[in-house]
Design a protein around this motif. Sequence first.
Motif, PDB file in Angstrom:
ATOM      1  N   GLY A   3       6.043 -26.307  -1.631  1.00 13.11           N
ATOM      2  CA  GLY A   3       5.288 -26.859  -0.512  1.00 13.11           C
ATOM      3  C   GLY A   3       4.005 -27.529  -0.969  1.00 13.11           C
ATOM      4  O   GLY A   3       3.648 -27.527  -2.148  1.00 13.11           O
ATOM      5  N   ALA A   4       3.297 -28.102   0.017  1.00 11.78           N
ATOM      6  CA  ALA A   4       2.066 -28.837  -0.268  1.00 11.78           C
ATOM      7  C   ALA A   4       0.885 -27.891  -0.417  1.00 11.78           C
ATOM      8  O   ALA A   4       0.877 -26.774   0.102  1.00 11.78           O
ATOM      9  CB  ALA A   4       1.787 -29.843   0.855  1.00 11.78           C
ATOM     10  N   LEU A   5      -0.136 -28.355  -1.121  1.00  8.52           N
ATOM     11  CA  LEU A   5      -1.411 -27.647  -1.196  1.00  8.52           C
ATOM     12  C   LEU A   5      -2.257 -28.037   0.012  1.00  8.52           C
ATOM     13  O   LEU A   5      -2.473 -29.220   0.270  1.00  8.52           O
ATOM     14  CB  LEU A   5      -2.158 -28.010  -2.473  1.00  8.52           C
ATOM     15  N   SER A   6      -2.743 -27.060   0.734  1.00  4.87           N
ATOM     16  CA  SER A   6      -3.644 -27.330   1.858  1.00  4.87           C
ATOM     17  C   SER A   6      -5.018 -27.716   1.317  1.00  4.87           C
ATOM     18  O   SER A   6      -5.330 -27.464   0.144  1.00  4.87           O
ATOM     19  CB  SER A   6      -3.768 -26.083   2.737  1.00  4.87           C
ATOM     20  N   PRO A   7      -5.877 -28.323   2.147  1.00  5.71           N
ATOM     21  CA  PRO A   7      -7.244 -28.630   1.697  1.00  5.71           C
ATOM     22  C   PRO A   7      -7.973 -27.406   1.157  1.00  5.71           C
ATOM     23  O   PRO A   7      -8.667 -27.486   0.131  1.00  5.71           O
ATOM     24  CB  PRO A   7      -7.911 -29.168   2.968  1.00  5.71           C
ATOM     25  N   LEU A   8      -7.827 -26.265   1.832  1.00  7.76           N
ATOM     26  CA  LEU A   8      -8.489 -25.051   1.360  1.00  7.76           C
ATOM     27  C   LEU A   8      -7.964 -24.646  -0.010  1.00  7.76           C
ATOM     28  O   LEU A   8      -8.741 -24.254  -0.902  1.00  7.76           O
ATOM     29  CB  LEU A   8      -8.273 -23.917   2.361  1.00  7.76           C
ATOM     30  N   ALA A 204     -10.516 -32.294  -4.072  1.00  6.02           N
ATOM     31  CA  ALA A 204     -11.380 -31.180  -3.687  1.00  6.02           C
ATOM     32  C   ALA A 204     -12.841 -31.606  -3.637  1.00  6.02           C
ATOM     33  O   ALA A 204     -13.591 -31.221  -2.726  1.00  6.02           O
ATOM     34  CB  ALA A 204     -11.190 -30.021  -4.664  1.00  6.02           C
ATOM     35  N   ARG A 205     -13.270 -32.402  -4.604  1.00  3.65           N
ATOM     36  CA  ARG A 205     -14.661 -32.877  -4.620  1.00  3.65           C
ATOM     37  C   ARG A 205     -14.931 -33.791  -3.428  1.00  3.65           C
ATOM     38  O   ARG A 205     -16.023 -33.771  -2.846  1.00  3.65           O
ATOM     39  CB  ARG A 205     -14.955 -33.586  -5.946  1.00  3.65           C
ATOM     40  N   HIS A 206     -13.939 -34.585  -3.064  1.00  2.64           N
ATOM     41  CA  HIS A 206     -14.080 -35.441  -1.894  1.00  2.64           C
ATOM     42  C   HIS A 206     -14.172 -34.595  -0.628  1.00  2.64           C
ATOM     43  O   HIS A 206     -14.966 -34.893   0.278  1.00  2.64           O
ATOM     44  CB  HIS A 206     -12.900 -36.402  -1.810  1.00  2.64           C
ATOM     45  N   LEU A 207     -13.384 -33.533  -0.565  1.00  2.00           N
ATOM     46  CA  LEU A 207     -13.421 -32.643   0.593  1.00  2.00           C
ATOM     47  C   LEU A 207     -14.785 -31.973   0.740  1.00  2.00           C
ATOM     48  O   LEU A 207     -15.261 -31.766   1.862  1.00  2.00           O
ATOM     49  CB  LEU A 207     -12.328 -31.573   0.465  1.00  2.00           C
ATOM     50  N   VAL A 208     -15.402 -31.632  -0.364  1.00  2.45           N
ATOM     51  CA  VAL A 208     -16.737 -31.027  -0.301  1.00  2.45           C
ATOM     52  C   VAL A 208     -17.705 -31.967   0.410  1.00  2.45           C
ATOM     53  O   VAL A 208     -18.498 -31.543   1.264  1.00  2.45           O
ATOM     54  CB  VAL A 208     -17.250 -30.690  -1.716  1.00  2.45           C
ATOM     55  N   GLY A 209     -17.623 -33.249   0.076  1.00  2.98           N
ATOM     56  CA  GLY A 209     -18.486 -34.226   0.736  1.00  2.98           C
ATOM     57  C   GLY A 209     -18.226 -34.302   2.229  1.00  2.98           C
ATOM     58  O   GLY A 209     -19.172 -34.404   3.029  1.00  2.98           O
ATOM     59  N   GLU A 210     -16.966 -34.247   2.628  1.00  2.00           N
ATOM     60  CA  GLU A 210     -16.633 -34.282   4.051  1.00  2.00           C
ATOM     61  C   GLU A 210     -17.146 -33.035   4.771  1.00  2.00           C
ATOM     62  O   GLU A 210     -17.681 -33.122   5.887  1.00  2.00           O
ATOM     63  CB  GLU A 210     -15.122 -34.408   4.224  1.00  2.00           C
ATOM     64  N   ILE A 225     -13.543 -26.938   9.444  1.00  3.54           N
ATOM     65  CA  ILE A 225     -13.461 -28.352   9.034  1.00  3.54           C
ATOM     66  C   ILE A 225     -12.194 -28.595   8.219  1.00  3.54           C
ATOM     67  O   ILE A 225     -11.472 -29.585   8.427  1.00  3.54           O
ATOM     68  CB  ILE A 225     -14.715 -28.747   8.237  1.00  3.54           C
ATOM     69  N   LEU A 226     -11.911 -27.693   7.289  1.00  2.00           N
ATOM     70  CA  LEU A 226     -10.727 -27.859   6.447  1.00  2.00           C
ATOM     71  C   LEU A 226      -9.438 -27.686   7.236  1.00  2.00           C
ATOM     72  O   LEU A 226      -8.385 -28.188   6.834  1.00  2.00           O
ATOM     73  CB  LEU A 226     -10.768 -26.870   5.286  1.00  2.00           C
ATOM     74  N   ALA A 227      -9.503 -26.977   8.350  1.00  3.14           N
ATOM     75  CA  ALA A 227      -8.311 -26.797   9.187  1.00  3.14           C
ATOM     76  C   ALA A 227      -7.955 -28.073   9.945  1.00  3.14           C
ATOM     77  O   ALA A 227      -6.827 -28.213  10.423  1.00  3.14           O
ATOM     78  CB  ALA A 227      -8.531 -25.650  10.160  1.00  3.14           C
ATOM     79  N   LEU A 228      -8.904 -28.998  10.070  1.00  7.18           N
ATOM     80  CA  LEU A 228      -8.620 -30.270  10.728  1.00  7.18           C
ATOM     81  C   LEU A 228      -7.671 -31.100   9.869  1.00  7.18           C
ATOM     82  O   LEU A 228      -7.700 -31.029   8.643  1.00  7.18           O
ATOM     83  CB  LEU A 228      -9.917 -31.056  10.945  1.00  7.18           C
ATOM     84  N   SER A 229      -6.858 -31.910  10.502  1.00  5.86           N
ATOM     85  CA  SER A 229      -6.000 -32.812   9.740  1.00  5.86           C
ATOM     86  C   SER A 229      -6.861 -33.888   9.077  1.00  5.86           C
ATOM     87  O   SER A 229      -7.975 -34.172   9.531  1.00  5.86           O
ATOM     88  CB  SER A 229      -4.983 -33.472  10.668  1.00  5.86           C
TER      89      SER A 229
END
Length: 243
Positions: A3-8, A204-210, A225-229
Amino acid sequence: MTGALSPLRMMEASESGSDMHPIDRALLLLHLAMPDAGMDLAGLPLADRDRRLIELRLATFGDTLSCIANCPGCGQPLEFELEASSLLDGLGAASAPEALTFQGWEINLRPLDSRDLAAAARTGNREQAAALLVCRALDVLRRPEGDDGSDVPDAIRRAAEDRICQREAAEDIVLNLGCFACGMVWSAGFDIAEHLWTEVDSAARHLVGEVVALAKCFGWHEADILALSPVRRRAYLEALGLA
């Protein structure tokens, strides 16, 4: 199917794997993608491990891989794309254990796994690493009649090493590349574990900025925030003029 890796999970991978050896990073990504698989990931034959990594890449980021390689002739960077689905189609099945008979000896060779690579990497020496891989993969099934139980002769070890190299090379992903600048043509191996780690760490680094931007504006928690699509996160960032 992996399966895919989630943002978290991607952020967990980036945090936990920052100081890891590349072999351990590959296993970390697989563990985070399938924590309940109940299998010995480190004991997977390397071809099986790489197949799962390609499936993970396909599920997490899609089919198209953007790649770059420097020409060994002129140093010009070459940008190109690969398809994860094509890599899967071209990746052969892991070699099964194989019995070989040589000069009265019967030996068994098993496929190499991540533990073998890790042990070889710790030697810090190419010749020692090759000898260690042979030692770990080779199991004596039958000795010549009258053998006194001495060590496996060098000729047998060399034959085993040659066969191991042939087996592992048949399972490698090899790209045929050409330079538009100087016309040089060459072959290069493709390491899906290294490529996927780079993508996951960058994401992951991009997600930190978001997370920082949305938490600062709305006071939301990281997990929310990470639970959002990705589409929803981008919509909020665009509304704030930050995307």
